[in-house]
Scaffold this motif. Structure first.
Motif, PDB file in Angstrom:
ATOM      1  N   SER A 281      40.905  40.743  41.455  1.00  0.00           N
ATOM      2  CA  SER A 281      42.147  40.573  41.801  1.00  0.00           C
ATOM      3  C   SER A 281      43.173  39.770  41.465  1.00  0.00           C
ATOM      4  CB  SER A 281      42.316  41.642  42.840  1.00  0.00           C
ATOM      5  OG  SER A 281      43.809  41.530  43.244  1.00  0.00           O
ATOM      6  N   SER A 282      44.534  39.294  40.209  1.00  0.00           N
ATOM      7  CA  SER A 282      45.193  38.946  40.259  1.00  0.00           C
ATOM      8  C   SER A 282      46.062  38.365  41.154  1.00  0.00           C
ATOM      9  CB  SER A 282      46.390  39.248  39.212  1.00  0.00           C
ATOM     10  OG  SER A 282      46.508  40.379  39.349  1.00  0.00           O
ATOM     11  N   LYS A 283      46.110  39.076  42.876  1.00  0.00           N
ATOM     12  CA  LYS A 283      46.645  39.101  43.650  1.00  0.00           C
ATOM     13  C   LYS A 283      45.611  37.349  44.701  1.00  0.00           C
ATOM     14  CE  LYS A 283      48.300  43.778  44.376  1.00  0.00           C
ATOM     15  NZ  LYS A 283      48.278  44.589  45.070  1.00  0.00           N
ATOM     16  N   TYR A 284      44.725  37.541  44.723  1.00  0.00           N
ATOM     17  CA  TYR A 284      43.949  36.404  45.159  1.00  0.00           C
ATOM     18  C   TYR A 284      44.223  34.936  44.559  1.00  0.00           C
ATOM     19  CZ  TYR A 284      40.880  40.266  46.191  1.00  0.00           C
ATOM     20  OH  TYR A 284      40.058  41.469  46.271  1.00  0.00           O
ATOM     21  N   SER A 285      45.197  34.434  44.541  1.00  0.00           N
ATOM     22  CA  SER A 285      46.447  33.131  44.637  1.00  0.00           C
ATOM     23  C   SER A 285      45.054  32.015  43.922  1.00  0.00           C
ATOM     24  CB  SER A 285      47.575  32.998  45.204  1.00  0.00           C
ATOM     25  OG  SER A 285      46.455  32.370  46.508  1.00  0.00           O
ATOM     26  N   TYR A 286      44.410  31.491  45.000  1.00  0.00           N
ATOM     27  CA  TYR A 286      43.760  30.367  44.991  1.00  0.00           C
ATOM     28  C   TYR A 286      42.495  30.341  43.454  1.00  0.00           C
ATOM     29  CZ  TYR A 286      41.511  26.150  45.381  1.00  0.00           C
ATOM     30  OH  TYR A 286      40.791  24.868  44.966  1.00  0.00           O
ATOM     31  N   LEU A 287      42.266  31.697  43.969  1.00  0.00           N
ATOM     32  CA  LEU A 287      40.594  32.213  42.382  1.00  0.00           C
ATOM     33  C   LEU A 287      41.396  32.403  41.611  1.00  0.00           C
ATOM     34  CD1 LEU A 287      38.471  35.392  43.535  1.00  0.00           C
ATOM     35  CD2 LEU A 287      37.790  32.885  43.932  1.00  0.00           C
ATOM     36  N   SER A 288      42.770  32.678  41.752  1.00  0.00           N
ATOM     37  CA  SER A 288      43.592  33.143  40.113  1.00  0.00           C
ATOM     38  C   SER A 288      43.782  31.215  39.945  1.00  0.00           C
ATOM     39  CB  SER A 288      44.585  33.594  40.528  1.00  0.00           C
ATOM     40  OG  SER A 288      44.614  34.700  40.810  1.00  0.00           O
ATOM     41  N   HIS A 289      44.093  30.419  40.789  1.00  0.00           N
ATOM     42  CA  HIS A 289      44.511  29.332  40.055  1.00  0.00           C
ATOM     43  C   HIS A 289      43.314  28.636  39.743  1.00  0.00           C
ATOM     44  CE1 HIS A 289      44.784  24.854  40.381  1.00  0.00           C
ATOM     45  NE2 HIS A 289      44.440  25.116  40.794  1.00  0.00           N
ATOM     46  N   LEU A 290      42.306  28.804  40.199  1.00  0.00           N
ATOM     47  CA  LEU A 290      40.624  28.554  39.858  1.00  0.00           C
ATOM     48  C   LEU A 290      40.409  29.081  38.529  1.00  0.00           C
ATOM     49  CD1 LEU A 290      38.833  27.931  42.919  1.00  0.00           C
ATOM     50  CD2 LEU A 290      39.574  26.170  41.589  1.00  0.00           C
ATOM     51  N   VAL A 291      39.798  29.827  38.020  1.00  0.00           N
ATOM     52  CA  VAL A 291      40.165  30.399  37.085  1.00  0.00           C
ATOM     53  C   VAL A 291      41.220  30.314  36.208  1.00  0.00           C
ATOM     54  CG1 VAL A 291      40.457  32.699  35.310  1.00  0.00           C
ATOM     55  CG2 VAL A 291      39.246  32.889  37.955  1.00  0.00           C
ATOM     56  N   ASN A 292      42.345  29.615  36.529  1.00  0.00           N
ATOM     57  CA  ASN A 292      42.880  29.605  35.447  1.00  0.00           C
ATOM     58  C   ASN A 292      42.793  28.514  34.675  1.00  0.00           C
ATOM     59  OD1 ASN A 292      44.748  31.930  35.153  1.00  0.00           O
ATOM     60  ND2 ASN A 292      45.989  31.520  36.702  1.00  0.00           N
ATOM     61  N   GLU A 293      42.544  26.959  35.997  1.00  0.00           N
ATOM     62  CA  GLU A 293      42.098  25.523  35.612  1.00  0.00           C
ATOM     63  C   GLU A 293      41.074  25.939  34.266  1.00  0.00           C
ATOM     64  OE1 GLU A 293      41.125  21.170  37.964  1.00  0.00           O
ATOM     65  OE2 GLU A 293      42.446  23.513  38.874  1.00  0.00           O
ATOM     66  N   TYR A 294      39.950  26.436  34.656  1.00  0.00           N
ATOM     67  CA  TYR A 294      38.597  25.776  34.515  1.00  0.00           C
ATOM     68  C   TYR A 294      37.930  27.670  33.147  1.00  0.00           C
ATOM     69  CZ  TYR A 294      37.615  23.129  37.886  1.00  0.00           C
ATOM     70  OH  TYR A 294      37.711  21.503  38.513  1.00  0.00           O
ATOM     71  N   LYS A 295      39.294  28.426  33.469  1.00  0.00           N
ATOM     72  CA  LYS A 295      39.178  29.440  31.883  1.00  0.00           C
ATOM     73  C   LYS A 295      37.501  30.217  32.159  1.00  0.00           C
ATOM     74  CE  LYS A 295      42.620  28.383  30.296  1.00  0.00           C
ATOM     75  NZ  LYS A 295      43.375  27.041  31.461  1.00  0.00           N
ATOM     76  N   VAL A 296      37.457  31.088  33.568  1.00  0.00           N
ATOM     77  CA  VAL A 296      36.045  31.658  34.255  1.00  0.00           C
ATOM     78  C   VAL A 296      36.010  32.628  34.432  1.00  0.00           C
ATOM     79  CG1 VAL A 296      35.226  29.340  34.422  1.00  0.00           C
ATOM     80  CG2 VAL A 296      36.492  30.329  36.164  1.00  0.00           C
ATOM     81  N   GLY A 297      37.439  33.351  34.386  1.00  0.00           N
ATOM     82  CA  GLY A 297      37.495  34.721  34.466  1.00  0.00           C
ATOM     83  C   GLY A 297      38.561  35.273  33.665  1.00  0.00           C
ATOM     84  N   LEU A 298      38.898  37.032  34.096  1.00  0.00           N
ATOM     85  CA  LEU A 298      39.486  37.731  33.534  1.00  0.00           C
ATOM     86  C   LEU A 298      40.025  38.524  35.168  1.00  0.00           C
ATOM     87  CD1 LEU A 298      37.360  39.602  30.991  1.00  0.00           C
ATOM     88  CD2 LEU A 298      39.564  37.542  30.589  1.00  0.00           C
ATOM     89  N   PRO A 299      41.389  38.216  35.180  1.00  0.00           N
ATOM     90  CA  PRO A 299      42.215  39.007  36.416  1.00  0.00           C
ATOM     91  C   PRO A 299      42.425  40.957  35.933  1.00  0.00           C
ATOM     92  CG  PRO A 299      43.573  38.135  34.459  1.00  0.00           C
ATOM     93  CD  PRO A 299      42.646  37.981  34.000  1.00  0.00           C
ATOM     94  N   ILE A 300      43.001  40.843  36.864  1.00  0.00           N
ATOM     95  CA  ILE A 300      43.190  42.801  36.542  1.00  0.00           C
ATOM     96  C   ILE A 300      43.518  43.081  37.966  1.00  0.00           C
ATOM     97  CG2 ILE A 300      40.918  43.492  35.948  1.00  0.00           C
ATOM     98  CD1 ILE A 300      39.407  44.145  38.179  1.00  0.00           C
ATOM     99  N   SER A 301      44.345  43.900  37.584  1.00  0.00           N
ATOM    100  CA  SER A 301      45.257  44.550  39.137  1.00  0.00           C
ATOM    101  C   SER A 301      45.445  44.928  39.330  1.00  0.00           C
ATOM    102  CB  SER A 301      47.148  44.839  38.038  1.00  0.00           C
ATOM    103  OG  SER A 301      46.800  44.743  36.957  1.00  0.00           O
ATOM    104  N   SER A 302      44.718  46.787  38.710  1.00  0.00           N
ATOM    105  CA  SER A 302      43.459  47.620  38.943  1.00  0.00           C
ATOM    106  C   SER A 302      41.980  47.351  38.564  1.00  0.00           C
ATOM    107  CB  SER A 302      44.544  48.745  39.241  1.00  0.00           C
ATOM    108  OG  SER A 302      44.183  49.016  37.716  1.00  0.00           O
ATOM    109  N   PHE A 303      41.695  48.322  39.548  1.00  0.00           N
ATOM    110  CA  PHE A 303      40.029  49.087  38.512  1.00  0.00           C
ATOM    111  C   PHE A 303      40.030  49.862  37.301  1.00  0.00           C
ATOM    112  CE2 PHE A 303      37.925  49.177  43.574  1.00  0.00           C
ATOM    113  CZ  PHE A 303      37.615  47.480  43.327  1.00  0.00           C
ATOM    114  N   ASP A 304      40.925  50.475  37.489  1.00  0.00           N
ATOM    115  CA  ASP A 304      41.460  51.649  36.064  1.00  0.00           C
ATOM    116  C   ASP A 304      41.450  50.332  34.477  1.00  0.00           C
ATOM    117  OD1 ASP A 304      41.407  53.481  37.293  1.00  0.00           O
ATOM    118  OD2 ASP A 304      43.314  54.178  37.531  1.00  0.00           O
TER     119      ASP A 304
END
Length: 362
Positions: A281-304
């Protein structure tokens, strides 16, 4: 130099906590710390005598002390024993160079879980934190939360960024991509905490697999694209996930969104060492920071959004993200973030600052 820790086989630890305890034992040993294991297979506080006698004996001898919170002075003990232990640690630390590796903030976690927090818990935690010279924390958010609660100076903190996760398995550098994809979730699977599983979207291009304890109820959903696979120990899970799966999904109760700004998670680290890009979830702020820094995932705002994101992902794009996961996962597997923080702490400048702080001659 001595590292003090309860045994991972002591009762009451989650699987994630046991993994962290074993990892820090191994990583601290690799950088020269002797290991003092307290309370082997003993349910503290029922039989604390040997635990504390051993703590006192070896703590007094150590020139440099390292411990992990909240595994030292565990919140699962009653307040009387925690007060006694925190006072003991304060006295034993004295003028030693002492380092506290903070893997969790149990008070903030309890607040996120809507539990009532006794004011004594704050007093005990403050005494513990202030009795160690150096506090190793995940990030600036965790540092500020501790400072807001207890007024500890900036120079006492070192940030380690990511929780390391030691497994023996090393993923293959190249992975053949098959359609359909497998999305894995590994963790606690109690029904009252994972009701979100039933809301995952259907697709002909991927399936979901769940690993952990107490997930038998998942098979009762009667969905061909969702399967419960039982529990696997970390090494076997990493091997299976790396070989047969394509994404790791991270989902938490919305109440934990505030808490997640303080920590990365063992789940994130487990996926990285397996070379799995994450969906989160893009709402997880620190995970979002890590993913953006290391380019290791894809954010979703909903399961759909999951089907569209995966359907639009090319094999080249997937492999680029996976390679980033492999690079970060190698660091995590080797204990890079823990070792770097402790090594920074043991540097001459930090030691001189500690002597000045304690009023000694440099």
């Amino acid at each position: 130099m001595l590292y003090f820790t309860p045994s991972s086989s002591s009762l009451g630890f989650s699987f994630a906590s046991k993994q962290t305890i074993e990892d820090v034992i191994n990583f601290s040993s690799e950088i020269g710390f002797g290991i003092v294991v307290l309370g082997k297979k003993v349910k503290i506080p029922i039989n604390p005598i040997n635990y504390y006698l051993k703590m006192i004996k070896y703590w007094k001898k150590a020139d440099i002390v390292l411990a992990t919170y909240p595994y030292i002075c565990r919140p699962t003990k009653d307040n009387f024993l925690r007060i006694w232990e925190s006072n003991l640690i304060e006295k034993l630390n004295g003028n030693k160079f002492s380092i506290l590796y903070i893997a969790d903030l149990p008070i903030e976690q309890s607040i996120s879980s809507r539990k009532v927090v006794d004011h004594k818990a704050y007093e005990i935690e403050e005494r513990i934190f202030k009795s160690f010279y150096s506090l190793l924390v995940f990030n600036e958010n965790m540092k500020k939360e501790i400072q807001n609660n207890y007024g500890i100076d900036d120079e006492r903190f070192v940030e380690f960024e990511i929780l390391d996760y030691g497994v023996d398995f090393v993923p293959l550098p190249i992975k053949q991509i098959k359609r359909s994809y497998k999305i894995i979730y590994a963790g606690a699977l109690a029904k009252n905490r994972c009701s979100w599983i039933k809301d995952l979207p259907h697709s002909d291009n991927f399936v979901y697999e769940f690993f952990g304890k107490n997930g038998e109820w998942i098979n009762g959903l009667n969905r061909k694209d969702i399967g419960y696979k039982g529990f696997l120990p970390p090494d076997k899970l990493s091997k299976y996930a790396s070989t047969d799966c394509h994404f790791g999904i991270i989902v938490y109760d919305p109440a934990f969104i505030e808490y997640l700004k303080y920590v990365s998670t063992s789940k994130f680290s487990a996926y990285m060492v397996a070379g799995l890009p994450i969906l989160y979830s893009s709402k997880y702020s620190y995970l979002s920071h890590l993913v953006n820094e290391y380019k290791v995932g894809l954010p979703i705002s909903s399961f759909d959004e999951i089907p569209k994101i995966i359907d639009n992902l090319t094999e080249q794009e997937y492999n680029k993200i996976r390679n980033n996961c492999l690079k970060l996962g190698e660091k995590i597997r080797q204990g890079y973030f823990f070792k770097k923080a402790v090594s920074t702490d043991l540097g001459s400048e930090r030691r001189d600052n500690m002597k000045f702080y304690l009023g000694e001659k440099v």
